[in-house]
Design an enzyme around this catalytic site. Structure first.
Site, PDB file in Angstrom:
ATOM      1  N   THR A  10       0.861  -1.172   0.000  1.00  0.00           N
ATOM      2  CA  THR A  10       0.000   0.000   0.000  1.00  0.00           C
ATOM      3  C   THR A  10       0.910   1.238   0.000  1.00  0.00           C
ATOM      4  O   THR A  10       2.126   1.111  -0.008  1.00  0.00           O
ATOM      5  CB  THR A  10      -0.853   0.080   1.283  1.00  0.00           C
ATOM      6  OG1 THR A  10       0.019   0.396   2.381  1.00  0.00           O
ATOM      7  CG2 THR A  10      -1.545  -1.232   1.570  1.00  0.00           C
ATOM      8  N   LYS A  41       6.921   3.198   0.719  1.00  0.00           N
ATOM      9  CA  LYS A  41       8.176   3.889   1.059  1.00  0.00           C
ATOM     10  C   LYS A  41       8.088   4.678   2.363  1.00  0.00           C
ATOM     11  O   LYS A  41       9.076   5.246   2.815  1.00  0.00           O
ATOM     12  CB  LYS A  41       8.532   4.902  -0.033  1.00  0.00           C
ATOM     13  CG  LYS A  41       8.868   4.319  -1.362  1.00  0.00           C
ATOM     14  CD  LYS A  41       9.332   5.448  -2.265  1.00  0.00           C
ATOM     15  CE  LYS A  41       9.126   5.209  -3.710  1.00  0.00           C
ATOM     16  NZ  LYS A  41       7.893   4.807  -4.262  1.00  0.00           N
ATOM     17  N   GLU A  98      13.467  -3.423  -1.063  1.00  0.00           N
ATOM     18  CA  GLU A  98      14.173  -3.207  -2.323  1.00  0.00           C
ATOM     19  C   GLU A  98      13.360  -2.361  -3.305  1.00  0.00           C
ATOM     20  O   GLU A  98      13.898  -1.515  -4.013  1.00  0.00           O
ATOM     21  CB  GLU A  98      14.527  -4.567  -2.934  1.00  0.00           C
ATOM     22  CG  GLU A  98      15.258  -4.529  -4.260  1.00  0.00           C
ATOM     23  CD  GLU A  98      16.598  -3.788  -4.217  1.00  0.00           C
ATOM     24  OE1 GLU A  98      16.569  -2.572  -4.467  1.00  0.00           O
ATOM     25  OE2 GLU A  98      17.638  -4.400  -3.930  1.00  0.00           O
ATOM     26  N   ALA A 111      11.915   0.276  -8.207  1.00  0.00           N
ATOM     27  CA  ALA A 111      11.004  -0.865  -8.348  1.00  0.00           C
ATOM     28  C   ALA A 111      11.766  -2.184  -8.228  1.00  0.00           C
ATOM     29  O   ALA A 111      12.422  -2.420  -7.218  1.00  0.00           O
ATOM     30  CB  ALA A 111      10.227  -0.777  -9.649  1.00  0.00           C
ATOM     31  N   GLY A 131       0.061   3.322 -15.059  1.00  0.00           N
ATOM     32  CA  GLY A 131       0.452   2.723 -13.766  1.00  0.00           C
ATOM     33  C   GLY A 131       1.874   3.024 -13.323  1.00  0.00           C
ATOM     34  O   GLY A 131       2.432   2.300 -12.509  1.00  0.00           O
ATOM     35  N   GLU A 141       2.893   7.214  -8.548  1.00  0.00           N
ATOM     36  CA  GLU A 141       2.387   6.906  -7.215  1.00  0.00           C
ATOM     37  C   GLU A 141       0.867   7.070  -7.296  1.00  0.00           C
ATOM     38  O   GLU A 141       0.362   7.775  -8.195  1.00  0.00           O
ATOM     39  CB  GLU A 141       2.928   7.936  -6.206  1.00  0.00           C
ATOM     40  CG  GLU A 141       4.385   7.777  -5.844  1.00  0.00           C
ATOM     41  CD  GLU A 141       4.646   6.522  -5.036  1.00  0.00           C
ATOM     42  OE1 GLU A 141       4.093   6.383  -3.941  1.00  0.00           O
ATOM     43  OE2 GLU A 141       5.408   5.663  -5.525  1.00  0.00           O
ATOM     44  N   ASP A 180       8.725  12.079  -4.227  1.00  0.00           N
ATOM     45  CA  ASP A 180       9.032  10.659  -4.374  1.00  0.00           C
ATOM     46  C   ASP A 180      10.540  10.445  -4.578  1.00  0.00           C
ATOM     47  O   ASP A 180      11.138   9.547  -3.989  1.00  0.00           O
ATOM     48  CB  ASP A 180       8.228  10.110  -5.561  1.00  0.00           C
ATOM     49  CG  ASP A 180       8.432   8.639  -5.737  1.00  0.00           C
ATOM     50  OD1 ASP A 180       8.142   7.898  -4.783  1.00  0.00           O
ATOM     51  OD2 ASP A 180       8.906   8.228  -6.814  1.00  0.00           O
ATOM     52  N   LYS A 215      13.488   8.648  -2.203  1.00  0.00           N
ATOM     53  CA  LYS A 215      14.373   7.578  -2.678  1.00  0.00           C
ATOM     54  C   LYS A 215      15.834   7.901  -2.398  1.00  0.00           C
ATOM     55  O   LYS A 215      16.580   7.047  -1.932  1.00  0.00           O
ATOM     56  CB  LYS A 215      14.153   7.352  -4.173  1.00  0.00           C
ATOM     57  CG  LYS A 215      12.820   6.670  -4.470  1.00  0.00           C
ATOM     58  CD  LYS A 215      12.543   6.619  -5.952  1.00  0.00           C
ATOM     59  CE  LYS A 215      11.241   5.900  -6.241  1.00  0.00           C
ATOM     60  NZ  LYS A 215      10.781   6.133  -7.603  1.00  0.00           N
ATOM     61  N   GLY A 273       6.364   0.535 -12.702  1.00  0.00           N
ATOM     62  CA  GLY A 273       5.414  -0.382 -13.322  1.00  0.00           C
ATOM     63  C   GLY A 273       5.030  -1.469 -12.342  1.00  0.00           C
ATOM     64  O   GLY A 273       5.858  -1.941 -11.554  1.00  0.00           O
TER      65      GLY A 273
END
Ligand code: ADP
Ligand code: ASP
Ligand code: MG
Length: 814
Positions: free
Chosen positions: A555, A579, A606, A611, A664, A667, A678, A682, A796
């Site tokens: 989620t 995240k 990971e 992704a 897709g 986020e 985002d 990261k 993706g």
């Protein structure tokens, strides 16, 4: 001569007794036989309950006795031809009247002695054996019934009497030698004391009766017929993929039964062992199955251990005190106090400092034990040399058993490692000097899990079962479920992993099934699930206490991310695609990493960066091998890359963003991508994994988005972007004019991190990036000129799901 014993289930009803009859008939073709039988299954318990109820002046004992009578009458009616029924029926009635008379007496007095209890309970075996004897005679299998109370003699320790072997063997010898009958039917469990009063040999004692008789007549074999096809590597009620043990030594069988393998009553082995009589455990309901043979030198079977067992309802008694150190006699007095009260000691440990002695006993003796020990040490307690006895409840013992353990190193290491990884706390440990047994005292609640993980780890050709809880069934979650379903056979065959999805939840519903949810049908099943409540969901996962539990968060929910600590503390692995936890305040990230280490529960994420690309894994490998990360440069937003690769002014910027969302890559809230949040998350995660203590506020964000676009909801965001089309077009044209590409680049160097849009020329490593690709360049002590590059599809649902999948499999290999 051979001795066959049939247990309660084997003689529970007429149908089963007919099976017994067929087995006996077959056996008689070989040799003469003594057949020992238990009470009809369940009757012993009911008789004991009747006595208890009567002693509490509760009249419902009558209803219980009615059940006893009916069960026996029905069995007789179903077995015997009508013409031969009446004498047996009236005999049964006479016996039942006697039981009732005794219970009426108890009811009036409100008192039940151990002696009277034995009297009541003996009727179970007396009636079953008489019924079976009559039935066999009626079907032409001629036999004599013999009362075991005339053969087996004991002391007066009612309920758990000790056998007088000299007298018993003499009586057995007198009776059987020169007796030409070929079949004897004998009630198990019951015996008598020197005055002729009825005693019993302890619950499960019919096995013992059979063994005493087998030893007494020097039988060629003892067969224990029960409801399982032999001794199993673990209790089949606790472990689903147990294996049958074909050969086992007397000592191993004794240890396994002592530590809870109920299939054979512990004292049973002793009499036959000294005479080297083989004991077969056979299944009345599958007589053709090989079963187990218990013998002197059991064949090796390639496993280090032979079996695993457990005893529940244990308490630990600890006698502690500084006054005990170096003074002899304390343990002697402790054990004497327990022995005087006839309390059976199951496990003993003493620390080498002699500061404490720890003893495991059955829970129902704990009150007696406390009184006895505190009384024995009253003086020392009063003078402060020792503390009053400490009692810890709700414990159990798990034991590994095998003759060959002594020639192997690492057995206990493996045992405690398996338990530790699954969050099973060990309260006490004992290993006998014979090295045939290692036992550990653990919480009762952990027994099922403990036995299952040990079974998995020690009986290698079984597979490891991973119990997976999944939150989130959106784009990624549903792909993950499909992949799990598709790869089921592969995992089982090649990795010996059985990944069982035991729970699925979304924001509305939650579904649980310990046997594994049908992944072909999960949507309908989840619809019928119970209403989602986050804390309840977490509580259920924790309380299920399943082995190798993994929680996968697919989620983007922040409340869920706040619960990871509760799971890791229960040794439940966490795999997060979400995240939020790793990008929340550093303290929480650090706490989760620490908990993961402390509880040996992997915390893997990971997919938080790139992704399915192995970005975090690569970084960790570099660090683990002693390298140092000096600089990271990366394009980490699949969404922004897609947007800038596809935007050239033909379609509006807003349309291209919408396309990225529809395909897709974004986020759930695309503003997190466009505004740079985002990417900040990261690069922060990568910096943190590199050892940097970094917060979101420490990261510089040179956003290219007009401020108005970031206000309001997602719909406003699209409208605002449309209004600012010229702003985006200018950004594009400026770069194109300079023959440059636009990349949203994240950087980390010298403890500082930043994100922002940059012009990139064709010589740059970041230039050749297509579609939704990500790239990460690691500059380290070893990779100085040329960075280590990780590049590929970085967004993706399908690739993200496979990254989560890989993390799940990784948890299992820890
Ligand atoms: P009976 O009434 O025939 O004496 P028990 O109920 O006393 O039978 O013992 C058989 C039961 O023991 C089996 O049904 C099984 O559930 C249980 N059991 C516990 N541990 C083991 C084990 N290691 N191997 C086989 N059976 C076991
Ligand atoms: N009937 C007794 C019991 O249930 C003895 C036995 O079955 O072995 O304990
Ligand atoms: Mg039994």
């Amino acid at each position: 001569m051979q001795v066959l014993k049939f247990g309660g289930t084997s003689v529970a009803n007429a149908e089963n007794i007919q099976k017994v009859s067929a087995i006996v008939q077959q056996a008689l073709k070989k040799d003469k036989a003594i057949v020992v039988v238990s009470a009809l299954g369940g009757i012993t318990d009911i008789l004991l309950q009747s006595g208890e109820l009567a002693s509490q002046m509760d009249e419902s004992y009558k209803a219980k006795l009615y059940v006893v009578e009916q069960r026996h009458l029905e069995t007789v009616k179903a077995l015997l031809p009508v013409a031969q029924q009446s004498s047996v029926l009236s005999w049964v009635k006479k016996n039942c009247n006697e039981i009732e008379d005794i219970c009426n007496g108890i009811f009036l007095l409100g008192e039940l002695s151990a002696r009277t209890k034995d009297r009541i309970v003996s009727y179970g075996e007396l009636m079953s054996s008489q019924i079976i004897s009559s039935y066999l005679n009626a079907t032409g299998i001629s036999n004599v019934w013999k009362d075991s109370r005339e053969l087996i003699f004991t002391d007066s320790n009612f309920g758990y009497a000790s056998v007088d072997f000299a007298l018993t063997n003499k009586k057995i010898n007198q009776y059987f030698s020169g007796n030409n009958n070929s079949l004897f039917i004998i009630p198990g469990f019951v015996a008598s004391n020197e005055t002729g009063a009825t005693t019993t040999l302890g619950r499960g004692g019919s096995d013992y009766t059979a063994s005493i008789l087998a030893a007494g007549v020097y039988a060629d074999a003892l067969e224990i017929w029960t409801d399982v096809s032999g001794m199993m590597t673990a209790d089949p009620r606790l472990v689903s993929n147990v294996r049958q043990i074909p050969h086992i030594s007397y000592q191993e069988a004794m240890e396994l039964s002592h530590f809870g393998a109920k299939v054979i009553y512990p004292p049973t082995i002793h009499p036959v062992m000294s005479r080297k009589i083989p004991v077969w455990i056979k299944n009345t309901f599958a007589p053709q199955d090989y079963g187990t043979v218990i013998e002197s030198d059991a064949k090796e079977n390639g496993n280090i251990i032979r079996g695993i067992s457990s005893i529940n309802k244990i308490v630990l008694l600890s006698l502690e005190g500084s006054g005990m150190v170096g003074i002899p006699g304390f343990s002697k007095r402790l054990f004497e106090a327990l022995a005087n009260e006839k309390i059976n000691v199951i496990i003993i440990t003493q620390s080498s400092s002699e500061h404490s002695i720890c003893v495991g006993i059955e829970e129902n003796s704990s009150v007696k034990a406390k009184e006895a020990v505190d009384k024995a040490f009253a003086y020392e307690i009063q003078t402060g040399k020792v503390d009053p006895l400490i009692i810890e409840k709700n414990l159990a013992i798990v034991a590994l058993v095998g003759d060959h353990m002594k020639s192997h190193t690492g057995v206990s290491g493996k045992m405690f490692g398996s338990l530790g990884r699954n969050g099973v706390n060990i309260r006490a440990i004992a290993q006998g000097s014979s090295e045939r047994n290692i036992s550990a005292v653990i919480a009762s609640d952990d027994v099922r899990k403990a036995i299952n993980v040990l079974h998995e780890d020690f009986f290698e050709n079984t597979y490891k079962q991973v119990n997976l809880f999944i939150a989130g069934v959106g784009n990624v979650g549903s792909r993950l479920l499909a992949q799990l379903d598709q790869q089921k056979e592969y995992l089982q065959e090649h990795l010996r992993l059985q990944v069982r999805v035991v729970s699925i939840a979304n924001s509305r519903k939650m579904l649980f099934n310990d046997e594994g949810i049908d992944l072909k049908n999960w949507r309908q099943l989840l619809d019928q699930g119970e209403q989602m409540s986050l804390q309840r969901f977490i509580d259920i996962i924790r309380s299920k206490n399943l082995r190798n539990s993994v929680f996968a968060d697919v989620t983007a929910n922040s409340s869920l991310a706040e619960c990871y600590d509760q799971l890791l503390q229960k040794a439940i692995s966490v795999v997060a695609c979400n995240k939020i936890a790793c990008s929340s305040p550093y303290e929480y990230y650090k706490k989760l990493k620490d908990l993961s280490r402390e509880y040996n529960a992997p915390f893997l994420f990971e997919t938080n960066v790139g992704a399915g690309l192995p970005v975090i894994g690569t970084l960790n490998d570099l660090l683990r091998s002693g390298d140092k990360v000096n600089r990271i440069e990366a394009v980490l937003s699949g969404t922004l890359n897609f947007v800038f690769n596809n935007y050239n002014g033909e379609k509006s910027f807003a349309e291209v963003v919408k396309q990225a969302q529809d395909e897709g890559y974004t986020e759930p809230d695309p503003r997190l991508d466009l505004g740079g949040t985002d990417v900040m998350r990261k690069i922060m995660i990568l910096a943190r994994e590199s050892g940097e203590r970094l917060e979101m506020d420490d990261i510089e964000n040179r956003s290219f988005m007009p401020a108005s676009c970031m206000k309001g909801g997602v719909a406003d965001f699209y409208t605002e972007m449309a209004k600012h089309e010229s702003h985006f077009l200018n950004i594009y044209k400026e770069a194109a004019a300079a023959n440059m590409k636009l990349k949203f680049v994240a950087k980390y160097e010298n403890g500082k991190a930043s994100v922002g849009l940059q012009h990139i020329d064709s010589k740059n490593d970041l230039y050749h990036l297509y579609g939704k690709d990500n790239v990460v360049l690691f500059y380290t002590d070893r990779y100085t000129e040329q960075p280590l590059v990780v590049k590929g599809a970085g967004a993706g649902a399908e690739v993200t799901a496979s990254g989560v999948f890989a993390d799940i499999v990784r948890t299992a290999s820890v």
